[in-house]
Scaffold this active site. Structure first.
Site, PDB file in Angstrom:
ATOM      1  N   TYR A  99      -3.581   1.663  -5.136  1.00 33.21           N
ATOM      2  CA  TYR A  99      -3.596   0.384  -4.430  1.00 33.21           C
ATOM      3  C   TYR A  99      -5.003  -0.186  -4.394  1.00 33.21           C
ATOM      4  O   TYR A  99      -5.211  -1.385  -4.649  1.00 33.21           O
ATOM      5  CB  TYR A  99      -3.060   0.588  -3.013  1.00 33.21           C
ATOM      6  CG  TYR A  99      -2.930  -0.675  -2.195  1.00 33.21           C
ATOM      7  CD1 TYR A  99      -1.903  -1.584  -2.440  1.00 33.21           C
ATOM      8  CD2 TYR A  99      -3.808  -0.943  -1.149  1.00 33.21           C
ATOM      9  CE1 TYR A  99      -1.762  -2.731  -1.675  1.00 33.21           C
ATOM     10  CE2 TYR A  99      -3.684  -2.089  -0.382  1.00 33.21           C
ATOM     11  CZ  TYR A  99      -2.652  -2.980  -0.641  1.00 33.21           C
ATOM     12  OH  TYR A  99      -2.524  -4.114   0.119  1.00 33.21           O
ATOM     13  N   SER A 104      -7.047  -7.222  -0.665  1.00 30.50           N
ATOM     14  CA  SER A 104      -7.106  -6.367   0.527  1.00 30.50           C
ATOM     15  C   SER A 104      -8.513  -5.839   0.699  1.00 30.50           C
ATOM     16  O   SER A 104      -9.242  -5.647  -0.280  1.00 30.50           O
ATOM     17  CB  SER A 104      -6.142  -5.181   0.373  1.00 30.50           C
ATOM     18  OG  SER A 104      -6.427  -4.168   1.324  1.00 30.50           O
ATOM     19  N   ASN A 123       0.854  -1.184   0.000  1.00 28.00           N
ATOM     20  CA  ASN A 123       0.000   0.000   0.000  1.00 28.00           C
ATOM     21  C   ASN A 123       0.891   1.235   0.000  1.00 28.00           C
ATOM     22  O   ASN A 123       1.497   1.581   1.015  1.00 28.00           O
ATOM     23  CB  ASN A 123      -0.919  -0.004   1.220  1.00 28.00           C
ATOM     24  CG  ASN A 123      -1.997   1.066   1.132  1.00 28.00           C
ATOM     25  OD1 ASN A 123      -1.844   2.052   0.417  1.00 28.00           O
ATOM     26  ND2 ASN A 123      -3.072   0.870   1.850  1.00 28.00           N
ATOM     27  N   LYS A 141      -6.148  -3.716  -6.037  1.00 26.73           N
ATOM     28  CA  LYS A 141      -6.756  -4.779  -5.237  1.00 26.73           C
ATOM     29  C   LYS A 141      -8.159  -5.118  -5.746  1.00 26.73           C
ATOM     30  O   LYS A 141      -8.566  -6.288  -5.724  1.00 26.73           O
ATOM     31  CB  LYS A 141      -6.787  -4.364  -3.769  1.00 26.73           C
ATOM     32  CG  LYS A 141      -5.402  -4.292  -3.135  1.00 26.73           C
ATOM     33  CD  LYS A 141      -4.707  -5.640  -3.214  1.00 26.73           C
ATOM     34  CE  LYS A 141      -3.267  -5.623  -2.785  1.00 26.73           C
ATOM     35  NZ  LYS A 141      -2.610  -6.941  -2.878  1.00 26.73           N
TER      36      LYS A 141
END
Length: 261
Positions: free
Chosen positions: A153, A140, A94, A157
């Protein structure tokens, strides 16, 4: 429970630290052959622990953003073992690339966190078809909750979850299963460094764990690893296209539970 993983060859990207290291260790404990793909050579103690449980375990230094290095790693595995039974796409971080960072930073983050998931699946595909193997993508909770100031990020994800469903469909006729494991709060080295950026790290950590419904604690890397290894195994033989949240209820249960317990 025998998971049927003895001598199965499984590639783990980012397999020498954090969740990836826990996955490699869990695979070794089950008698599988973990192949650790890592940007830097892992610590000798870590590899000694792996090979103590799984003597054929190896590490291959690989820059995952370099297609040629990825291909060379897969070729090396096939030369050494003649088969690939599983792939765990795990590597990433991240990096807080938000709306203010700009398109160039966004694209670079996508390359670091997403593109190699596709590259490794593409390169392993013929070998996974031959072995009727499995893929597990580590995603995530940011993919489904957002976080703020981490556009790239979160996008990566979210795409990993979409690819989990897409690849499950694409591989269904071949008997190859594809699933995702979704962590929320787990104390990895990256998380530990992040928590130290707060003025009062202990207070911040207490606030986070208070909101985790089940036992008000972080999910351990080992718990995430065990779920991943189960999904790789024949004990999960009819499970594909699933997003499995291993998070103590953090993503879906009412966080006000922390106030009432």
């Amino acid at each position: 429970m025998d998971l049927g993983l003895k001598d199965k060859v499984v590639l783990v990207t980012g397999g020498a630290s954090g969740i990836g290291a826990a996955i490699s260790a869990s695979l070794a404990a089950e008698g599988a052959v973990p192949v650790v793909l890592t940007r830097r050579a892992p610590e000798a103690g870590f590899m000694a622990e792996l090979t103590g449980k799984s003597p054929r375990a190896i590490a291959i230094v690989t820059e995952l953003t370099d297609d040629a290095q990825c291909r060379a790693a897969v070729d090396q595995v096939m030369a050494a073992f003649g088969r690939i039974d599983g792939l765990v796409n795990n590597a990433g971080a991240n990096d807080s690339v938000g709306l203010e960072a700009g398109p160039e930073a966004f694209r670079a983050s996508i390359e670091r966190n997403l593109t190699h998931y596709y590259t490794m699946a593409h390169l392993c595909a013929p070998h996974l078809r031959a072995s009727k193997g499995a893929i597990v993508n580590i995603s995530s909770k940011t993919a489904v909750t957002g976080q703020g100031n981490t556009s790239a990020y979160a996008a990566a994800k979210g795409a990993q979850l979409a690819l989990t469903r897409e690849w499950a469909a694409a591989f269904a006729k071949d008997g190859v299963r594809v699933n995702a494991v979704i962590p929320a709060e787990s104390m990895t080295p990256l998380y530990a460094r992040w928590i130290q950026t707060f003025d009062d790290p202990a207070a911040q950590l207490a606030e986070i764990t208070r909101r985790i419904p089940l036992e008000h604690r972080m999910t351990s890397p080992a718990e995430l690893a065990d779920q991943t290894v189960f999904l790789l195994s024949e004990r999960a033989a009819h499970t594909t296209g699933q997003w499995v949240f291993v998070d103590g209820g953090y993503t879906h249960l009412d966080r006000a539970l922390g106030e009432r317990q």
